[in-house]
Write a protein that holds these residues in place. Structure first.
Motif, PDB file in Angstrom:
ATOM      1  N   LEU A  45       0.838  -1.200   0.000  1.00  0.00           N
ATOM      2  CA  LEU A  45       0.000   0.000   0.000  1.00  0.00           C
ATOM      3  C   LEU A  45       0.871   1.246   0.000  1.00  0.00           C
ATOM      4  N   VAL A  46       0.459   2.235  -0.767  1.00  0.00           N
ATOM      5  CA  VAL A  46       1.035   3.571  -0.689  1.00  0.00           C
ATOM      6  C   VAL A  46      -0.020   4.459  -0.053  1.00  0.00           C
ATOM      7  N   LEU A  47       0.324   5.064   1.085  1.00  0.00           N
ATOM      8  CA  LEU A  47      -0.561   6.051   1.703  1.00  0.00           C
ATOM      9  C   LEU A  47      -0.150   7.397   1.147  1.00  0.00           C
ATOM     10  N   SER A  48      -1.016   7.999   0.347  1.00  0.00           N
ATOM     11  CA  SER A  48      -0.670   9.233  -0.358  1.00  0.00           C
ATOM     12  C   SER A  48      -0.565  10.409   0.596  1.00  0.00           C
ATOM     13  N   GLY A  49      -0.052  11.486   0.044  1.00  0.00           N
ATOM     14  CA  GLY A  49      -0.068  12.742   0.765  1.00  0.00           C
ATOM     15  C   GLY A  49      -1.475  13.311   0.786  1.00  0.00           C
ATOM     16  N   GLY A  50      -1.642  14.390   1.491  1.00  0.00           N
ATOM     17  CA  GLY A  50      -2.947  15.026   1.581  1.00  0.00           C
ATOM     18  C   GLY A  50      -2.871  16.249   2.464  1.00  0.00           C
ATOM     19  N   PRO A  51      -3.965  16.976   2.531  1.00  0.00           N
ATOM     20  CA  PRO A  51      -3.948  18.254   3.229  1.00  0.00           C
ATOM     21  C   PRO A  51      -4.218  18.200   4.733  1.00  0.00           C
ATOM     22  N   ASP A  52      -4.745  17.072   5.259  1.00  0.00           N
ATOM     23  CA  ASP A  52      -5.299  17.150   6.610  1.00  0.00           C
ATOM     24  C   ASP A  52      -5.195  15.821   7.339  1.00  0.00           C
ATOM     25  N   ILE A  53      -4.428  15.769   8.410  1.00  0.00           N
ATOM     26  CA  ILE A  53      -4.290  14.542   9.198  1.00  0.00           C
ATOM     27  C   ILE A  53      -5.586  14.179   9.932  1.00  0.00           C
ATOM     28  N   GLU A  54      -6.523  15.106   9.970  1.00  0.00           N
ATOM     29  CA  GLU A  54      -7.827  14.810  10.572  1.00  0.00           C
ATOM     30  C   GLU A  54      -8.761  14.095   9.588  1.00  0.00           C
ATOM     31  N   VAL A  69       3.913  -1.066   3.654  1.00  0.00           N
ATOM     32  CA  VAL A  69       3.270   0.241   3.517  1.00  0.00           C
ATOM     33  C   VAL A  69       4.353   1.290   3.285  1.00  0.00           C
ATOM     34  N   LEU A  70       4.108   2.142   2.294  1.00  0.00           N
ATOM     35  CA  LEU A  70       4.935   3.313   2.035  1.00  0.00           C
ATOM     36  C   LEU A  70       4.079   4.546   2.252  1.00  0.00           C
ATOM     37  N   GLY A  71       4.394   5.326   3.259  1.00  0.00           N
ATOM     38  CA  GLY A  71       3.701   6.578   3.504  1.00  0.00           C
ATOM     39  C   GLY A  71       4.467   7.721   2.858  1.00  0.00           C
ATOM     40  N   ILE A  72       3.768   8.533   2.075  1.00  0.00           N
ATOM     41  CA  ILE A  72       4.375   9.678   1.402  1.00  0.00           C
ATOM     42  C   ILE A  72       3.806  10.954   2.008  1.00  0.00           C
ATOM     43  N   CYS A  73       4.679  11.816   2.537  1.00  0.00           N
ATOM     44  CA  CYS A  73       4.309  13.094   3.134  1.00  0.00           C
ATOM     45  C   CYS A  73       3.254  12.877   4.232  1.00  0.00           C
ATOM     46  N   LEU A  74       2.015  13.276   4.035  1.00  0.00           N
ATOM     47  CA  LEU A  74       0.983  13.033   5.042  1.00  0.00           C
ATOM     48  C   LEU A  74       0.897  11.541   5.368  1.00  0.00           C
ATOM     49  N   GLY A  75       1.079  10.684   4.370  1.00  0.00           N
ATOM     50  CA  GLY A  75       1.045   9.241   4.619  1.00  0.00           C
ATOM     51  C   GLY A  75       2.076   8.810   5.647  1.00  0.00           C
ATOM     52  N   MET A  76       3.286   9.367   5.580  1.00  0.00           N
ATOM     53  CA  MET A  76       4.315   9.064   6.580  1.00  0.00           C
ATOM     54  C   MET A  76       3.903   9.604   7.940  1.00  0.00           C
ATOM     55  N   GLN A  77       3.319  10.793   7.946  1.00  0.00           N
ATOM     56  CA  GLN A  77       2.886  11.382   9.211  1.00  0.00           C
ATOM     57  C   GLN A  77       1.796  10.541   9.866  1.00  0.00           C
TER      58      GLN A  77
END
Length: 182
Positions: A45-54, A69-77
């Motif tokens: 799975l790649v968890l994409s970036g995004g604008p809001d951790i909520e 799992v690979l988290g990118i930007c927000l995905g890593m957060q």
């Protein structure tokens, strides 16, 4: 064929992550982050970036699927926040071209990029402390945790966007992740 699903956290580059995987010959699709975990069939799975951790939908549930799992930007957060790390506001702020120092040349995700690489990253928010079991695998002058990894659980994250043209070795990050998923 390896199947890697891109989880849409409503970021502006999600379609580029999907395209990068597809262009590598990976079977892939984009799914919304509200998709129930039990409906996901993937080798990674790649968890994409995004604008809001909520607004991360079911991303926490996806960490229990026993696939890389690979988290990118927000995905890593999201990965850091859900597993006991700490996320906070970045001192630098918006998007920038950044030189990233690779701290672990043995890391399966970013080690091949050592000793450094140029990336395009947003630092509005960033991981301040990695969760237990994770190692900080990259840093820059503007961010202490540019990448993190827990190879024992196949959980990885990068603060930068490997899917954009401004990131010099972005395709290599996706190739390395595919190798982890195989």
């Amino acid at each position: 064929m390896t199947r890697i699903v891109v989880v849409d956290n409503h970021g502006q580059f999600t379609h580029l992550e999907h395209r990068a995987l597809r262009d590598m010959g990976v079977e892939t699709e984009i799914i919304d982050n509200t998709t129930p975990a039990e409906e996901i069939d993937a080798d990674g799975l790649v968890l994409s970036g995004g604008p809001d951790i909520e607004n991360i939908g079911n991303c926490a549930d996806y960490l229990d699927l026993d696939v890389p799992v690979l988290g990118i930007c927000l995905g890593m957060q999201v990965v850091a926040d859900e597993l006991g790390g700490r996320v906070g506001e970045g001192e630098y702020g918006g998007y920038a071209d950044v030189t990233v120092e690779i701290l672990d040349d043995e890391d399966p995700l970013v080690g091949s990029l050592a000793p450094e690489t140029r990336v395009w990253a947003s630092h509005a928010d960033e991981v301040k402390e990695v969760p237990e079991g994770f190692a900080r695998t990259a840093r820059s002058d503007v961010c202490g945790v540019e990448a993190m990894a827990d190879p024992d659980r196949d959980l990885y994250g990068v603060q930068w966007h490997p899917e954009v043209a401004h990131t010099e070795e972005g395709e290599e990050v996706f190739e390395n992740f595919r190798a982890v998923c195989e």
